[in-house]
Scaffold this motif. Structure first.
Motif, mmCIF file in Angstrom:
data_model
loop_
_atom_site.group_PDB
_atom_site.id
_atom_site.type_symbol
_atom_site.label_atom_id
_atom_site.label_comp_id
_atom_site.label_asym_id
_atom_site.label_seq_id
_atom_site.Cartn_x
_atom_site.Cartn_y
_atom_site.Cartn_z
ATOM 1 N N LEU A 1 0.830 -1.205 0.000
ATOM 2 C CA LEU A 1 0.000 0.000 0.000
ATOM 3 C C LEU A 1 0.862 1.251 0.000
ATOM 4 C CD1 LEU A 1 -1.625 2.391 1.518
ATOM 5 C CD2 LEU A 1 -2.971 0.894 0.062
ATOM 6 N N VAL A 2 1.863 1.275 0.868
ATOM 7 C CA VAL A 2 2.728 2.460 0.951
ATOM 8 C C VAL A 2 3.478 2.675 -0.361
ATOM 9 C CG1 VAL A 2 4.776 3.427 2.087
ATOM 10 C CG2 VAL A 2 2.953 2.384 3.464
ATOM 11 N N GLU A 3 4.009 1.608 -0.941
ATOM 12 C CA GLU A 3 4.713 1.731 -2.222
ATOM 13 C C GLU A 3 3.779 2.235 -3.310
ATOM 14 O OE1 GLU A 3 6.491 -2.031 -3.047
ATOM 15 O OE2 GLU A 3 8.226 -1.681 -1.724
ATOM 16 N N HIS A 4 2.535 1.747 -3.293
ATOM 17 C CA HIS A 4 1.550 2.179 -4.284
ATOM 18 C C HIS A 4 1.311 3.686 -4.190
ATOM 19 C CE1 HIS A 4 -2.053 2.724 -6.558
ATOM 20 N NE2 HIS A 4 -2.872 2.714 -5.515
ATOM 21 N N LEU A 5 1.085 4.190 -2.987
ATOM 22 C CA LEU A 5 0.810 5.617 -2.841
ATOM 23 C C LEU A 5 2.050 6.467 -3.098
ATOM 24 C CD1 LEU A 5 -1.671 5.820 0.184
ATOM 25 C CD2 LEU A 5 -2.153 5.828 -2.269
ATOM 26 N N GLU A 6 3.209 5.964 -2.718
ATOM 27 C CA GLU A 6 4.439 6.708 -3.020
ATOM 28 C C GLU A 6 4.649 6.814 -4.525
ATOM 29 O OE1 GLU A 6 7.431 4.673 -0.796
ATOM 30 O OE2 GLU A 6 7.070 5.846 1.040
ATOM 31 N N ASN A 7 4.348 5.738 -5.245
ATOM 32 C CA ASN A 7 4.445 5.782 -6.708
ATOM 33 C C ASN A 7 3.389 6.713 -7.293
ATOM 34 O OD1 ASN A 7 6.601 4.000 -6.861
ATOM 35 N ND2 ASN A 7 5.295 2.183 -7.009
#
Length: 237
Positions: A217-223
């Motif tokens: 989830l965090v990687e998705h939003l950071e991207n």
């Protein structure tokens, strides 16, 4: 005491009394406030003071005021609280790093929600998340529909929490951030990457792996931030 200060004090007294009547349910949701003339007589105040009190009550989400209609009591709730903030947040978003600061709070909250979902999601929650993911995949060729299903997928994560305050927060995020997101070019390749990120989140939740769910989830939003930050001049840092 100046006349202006006296008027403010008088309107504050009216606001306090109306708030009390709403809290004790003497005034209930959908019920109009007493007519201006009745309030003027009851409190010994001018029409100007009555209207100032109504303005304050409306700004606090306690009444809905429309031109040519008597103000109506609103149901106290999280959505009302968010509506009050809606008059403030857009101004904050124009400040340096304003959008990034708001988006960072979203990353923190949704990362925690993904972790919680992996630990506590029920069978019906998993089914709802799967349906949202499938709708997202089906919309891959239509960027407007993809964006709508993207929001719906994230909304399920908030819904799984069972916390109505968090559902109101998600509505706020989508409302406040959408003007910035709308500036992002709609690309099928980007849709495919975002769908895959959603699938990674879903798979981690399905496997009951909270660390993987939060990380995905965090990687998705950071991207996502990297994708859109250049469209409105915010720093990616």
């Amino acid at each position: 005491m100046t006349g202006q200060n006296a008027a403010h004090r008088a309107s504050d007294q009216v606001v306090t009394e109306i708030e009390k009547r709403i809290r004790t349910r003497e005034l209930v949701e959908g019920q109009p406030l007493p007519p201006e003339r009745d309030l003027m007589e009851e409190f010994g105040i001018s029409r100007t003071v009555v209207r100032e009190a109504v303005r304050i009550l409306s700004s606090r989400g306690l009444v809905e005021a429309r031109p040519r209609f008597r103000p109506v009591v609103r149901k106290p709730g999280y959505d009302g609280a968010v509506d009050v903030l809606s008059g403030i947040v857009p101004n904050l978003l124009t400040t340096k790093d304003g959008v990034k600061n708001l988006f960072d709070t979203r990353v923190l909250i949704e990362g925690a929600l993904a972790r919680q979902a992996a630990l506590t999601a029920r069978k019906e929650d998993i089914a709802d998340l799967k349906a949202a993911l499938e709708a997202n995949e089906a919309a891959m060729e239509d960027s407007d529909e993809f964006y709508a299903t993207d929001k719906a997928f994230h909304n399920v994560l908030y819904k799984i929490s069972g916390n109505p305050a968090l559902l109101a927060v998600h509505r706020a995020y989508t409302t406040w951030l959408e003007p910035h997101w709308s500036q992002m070019p709609r690309l099928k390749e980007r849709n495919a990457r975002n769908y895959q990120a959603h699938k990674d989140i879903f798979d981690a939740i399905l496997m009951r792996d909270p660390d993987a769910a939060e990380k995905a989830l965090v990687e998705h939003l950071e991207n996502a931030w990297t994708q859109v930050s250049s469209t409105f001049g915010e720093s990616e840092a």
